[in-house]
Design a protein around this motif. Structure first.
Motif, mmCIF file in Angstrom:
data_model
loop_
_atom_site.group_PDB
_atom_site.id
_atom_site.type_symbol
_atom_site.label_atom_id
_atom_site.label_comp_id
_atom_site.label_asym_id
_atom_site.label_seq_id
_atom_site.Cartn_x
_atom_site.Cartn_y
_atom_site.Cartn_z
ATOM 1 N N GLN A 290 0.827 -1.203 0.000
ATOM 2 C CA GLN A 290 0.000 0.000 0.000
ATOM 3 C C GLN A 290 0.864 1.258 0.000
ATOM 4 O O GLN A 290 0.540 2.252 -0.659
ATOM 5 C CB GLN A 290 -0.927 -0.005 1.225
ATOM 6 C CG GLN A 290 -2.002 -1.071 1.191
ATOM 7 C CD GLN A 290 -2.922 -0.923 0.004
ATOM 8 O OE1 GLN A 290 -3.532 0.125 -0.211
ATOM 9 N NE2 GLN A 290 -3.021 -1.975 -0.808
ATOM 10 N N ASN A 291 1.966 1.215 0.740
ATOM 11 C CA ASN A 291 2.885 2.364 0.760
ATOM 12 C C ASN A 291 3.488 2.620 -0.615
ATOM 13 O O ASN A 291 3.688 3.778 -1.018
ATOM 14 C CB ASN A 291 3.998 2.134 1.783
ATOM 15 C CG ASN A 291 3.538 2.379 3.214
ATOM 16 O OD1 ASN A 291 2.518 3.023 3.447
ATOM 17 N ND2 ASN A 291 4.290 1.874 4.172
ATOM 18 N N ALA A 296 3.532 6.138 -5.521
ATOM 19 C CA ALA A 296 3.313 6.364 -6.949
ATOM 20 C C ALA A 296 2.298 7.481 -7.170
ATOM 21 O O ALA A 296 2.443 8.306 -8.089
ATOM 22 C CB ALA A 296 2.832 5.074 -7.606
ATOM 23 N N ILE A 297 1.266 7.532 -6.308
ATOM 24 C CA ILE A 297 0.255 8.587 -6.415
ATOM 25 C C ILE A 297 0.862 9.943 -6.068
ATOM 26 O O ILE A 297 0.620 10.949 -6.742
ATOM 27 C CB ILE A 297 -0.946 8.275 -5.487
ATOM 28 C CG1 ILE A 297 -1.666 7.016 -5.969
ATOM 29 C CG2 ILE A 297 -1.911 9.460 -5.441
ATOM 30 C CD1 ILE A 297 -2.751 6.541 -5.020
ATOM 31 N N ARG A 298 1.674 9.981 -5.015
ATOM 32 C CA ARG A 298 2.300 11.242 -4.602
ATOM 33 C C ARG A 298 3.226 11.802 -5.681
ATOM 34 O O ARG A 298 3.409 13.020 -5.786
ATOM 35 C CB ARG A 298 3.101 11.038 -3.307
ATOM 36 C CG ARG A 298 2.255 10.759 -2.088
ATOM 37 C CD ARG A 298 3.057 10.964 -0.792
ATOM 38 N NE ARG A 298 4.231 10.096 -0.737
ATOM 39 C CZ ARG A 298 4.240 8.869 -0.221
ATOM 40 N NH1 ARG A 298 3.106 8.346 0.262
ATOM 41 N NH2 ARG A 298 5.355 8.157 -0.180
ATOM 42 N N ALA A 299 3.775 10.922 -6.484
ATOM 43 C CA ALA A 299 4.694 11.355 -7.543
ATOM 44 C C ALA A 299 3.974 11.992 -8.727
ATOM 45 O O ALA A 299 4.591 12.673 -9.546
ATOM 46 C CB ALA A 299 5.529 10.168 -8.029
ATOM 47 N N ALA A 315 -2.916 9.278 0.322
ATOM 48 C CA ALA A 315 -1.602 8.959 -0.255
ATOM 49 C C ALA A 315 -0.480 9.553 0.579
ATOM 50 O O ALA A 315 0.672 9.100 0.487
ATOM 51 C CB ALA A 315 -1.521 9.466 -1.698
ATOM 52 N N TRP A 316 -0.796 10.546 1.384
ATOM 53 C CA TRP A 316 0.228 11.190 2.218
ATOM 54 C C TRP A 316 0.294 10.581 3.634
ATOM 55 O O TRP A 316 1.044 11.047 4.478
ATOM 56 C CB TRP A 316 -0.024 12.690 2.281
ATOM 57 C CG TRP A 316 0.571 13.385 1.092
ATOM 58 C CD1 TRP A 316 1.772 14.040 1.044
ATOM 59 C CD2 TRP A 316 0.014 13.468 -0.220
ATOM 60 N NE1 TRP A 316 1.998 14.516 -0.224
ATOM 61 C CE2 TRP A 316 0.923 14.191 -1.031
ATOM 62 C CE3 TRP A 316 -1.156 13.019 -0.822
ATOM 63 C CZ2 TRP A 316 0.705 14.457 -2.372
ATOM 64 C CZ3 TRP A 316 -1.379 13.266 -2.164
ATOM 65 C CH2 TRP A 316 -0.445 13.982 -2.926
ATOM 66 N N PHE A 317 -0.503 9.548 3.859
ATOM 67 C CA PHE A 317 -0.440 8.799 5.116
ATOM 68 C C PHE A 317 0.383 7.536 4.862
ATOM 69 O O PHE A 317 -0.044 6.640 4.132
ATOM 70 C CB PHE A 317 -1.847 8.418 5.596
ATOM 71 C CG PHE A 317 -1.871 7.768 6.957
ATOM 72 C CD1 PHE A 317 -2.212 8.486 8.091
ATOM 73 C CD2 PHE A 317 -1.549 6.414 7.127
ATOM 74 C CE1 PHE A 317 -2.241 7.890 9.337
ATOM 75 C CE2 PHE A 317 -1.574 5.812 8.354
ATOM 76 C CZ PHE A 317 -1.920 6.555 9.467
#
Length: 321
Positions: A290-291, A296-299, A315-317
């Motif tokens: 999950q991390n 990938a989403i944060r990027a 995504a930031w958790f």
């Protein structure tokens, strides 16, 4: 470390209760009651009285802590918000049935719930029956209380060391897996050897493993659920499952598996210890995957574009492993 300090008092109390019980059992015949009855009366009375005082001595939040000045209260509250233990505002921390439901939908909560149940059986079984197990190795009842002290004392030390490593490297799951391995070694030694000294030595592994897992698991559960109501529900599920394990333990050792060797119970506890390692590993693998998805989403997007109210699904958790 704070949670571990709280939980490690369980293993420390296990050590001191053996010494205390040795003294109380000498009251045999006082008031025409057997020594074991006085253990229940005096220790139970102290627990009830101390519990009642907690209503007046334990603050419901840092803001209501009488032993902190205003500057200290502000610092603690700020630290709780920055660490994610509480929300940034009252609206985020407000009770919501939706967040209660969301807690029940988290895979990590249910994997941890199973682990809590398994470790609960280990902890309660060893807490209640260690003196009986030691007595079954040939020691008298009074000396059995004394010989139950060293394994719990070792468990206290190892629990604190595990807490430091867990905090320092954010490795709750790995510490829990190590604790499961220790318990597995202990029960395997007890089951596989006929030497009384080896059987007694096995308690140092099984008790240490069972007790050192509890604080790491509790912290792990709290770390990986947000916001406040979702986290509180996850913690509640964990404690319910732990206490449910305690119910099984009282039947497992004695009723379903007779003294003095508790062979069937030992086999069951050995299997449970192995399952703790396996399911903990599954949870670490799931959270790690999950991390990676969140990274990938944060990027590819910014936090401002993310839907609000996601809590730990944001995504930031970043999940604690």
């Amino acid at each position: 470390m704070t949670i571990s300090t709280f939980f490690s008092t369980a293993s420390l109390s296990g050590a001191f209760s053996g010494i205390l019980a040795y003294g109380i059992i000498q009251m045999d015949g006082v008031g025409k009651r057997p020594g074991w009855a006085w253990i229940f009366i005096l220790e139970g009375l102290f627990t009830v009285v101390f519990g009642l005082t907690a209503f007046y001595t334990l603050p419901r939040s840092p803001a209501h802590a009488r032993f902190l000045n205003e500057k200290e209260k502000e610092f603690v509250i700020t630290q709780l918000k920055e660490s994610g233990a509480t929300g940034r505002d009252e609206e985020t921390d407000a009770f919501s049935w939706r967040e209660v439901k969301q807690a029940f939908l988290l895979p990590q909560v249910w994997m941890l719930a199973v682990i809590f149940f398994l470790d609960g059986v280990l902890v309660y079984g060893l807490a209640y029956f260690t003196p009986s197990i030691v007595a079954g190795l040939g020691y008298t009842n009074a000396h059995a209380q004394l010989f139950s002290v060293p394994p719990f004392a070792v468990a206290f030390v190892v629990t604190m060391i595990g807490a430091y490593i867990s905090d320092r490297f954010s490795a709750r799951g790995y510490v829990s897996m190590f604790a499961g391995v220790l318990a597995t070694i202990g029960f395997a030694m007890y089951l596989g050897s006929k030497n009384l000294h080896v059987k007694y030595g096995s308690l140092f592994f099984s008790i240490t493993g069972a007790y050192s897992a509890a604080p790491a698991l509790s912290t792990w559960s709290a770390n990986n659920a947000a916001p406040y109501t979702r986290r509180a529900t996850a913690i509640a599920i964990g404690f319910i499952m732990t206490n449910s394990g305690g119910v099984l333990a009282t039947w497992l050792l004695g009723t379903l598996s007779p003294a003095p060797l508790y062979k069937k119970a030992t086999i069951t506890l050995l299997i449970f210890s192995v399952l703790i390692v396996v399911i903990t590993g599954m949870n670490v693998t799931y959270l790690s995957s999950q991390n990676k998805k969140k990274a990938a989403i944060r990027a590819t997007t910014s936090r401002e574009n993310e839907k609000p109210g996601l809590g730990d699904r944001s995504a930031w958790f970043v999940y604690n492993l």
